[in-house]
Design a protein around this motif. Sequence first.
Motif: not given
Length: 61
Positions: A1-19
């Motif tokens: 579940m941690t890997d899924l959370f990390r990938k979702l977090r990364q995707a969300a940051h990419m969508m709003v432009g947070i490096p």
Amino acid sequence: MTDLFRKLRQAAHMMVGIPDYDAYLRHMADHHPAQPVMDRTSFFRDRQQARYGGRNGGRCC
């Protein structure tokens, strides 16, 4: 579940432009181990400059 959370977090940051500083650190360790890395503040400023005022699009390779 941690890997899924990390990938979702990364995707969300990419969508709003947070490096992703952690991805930058992994990239530098894997591809440019002899080069110094930026601290988090310098990295964020560099990404903002690349996004809004840079000439090369912000990619090293």
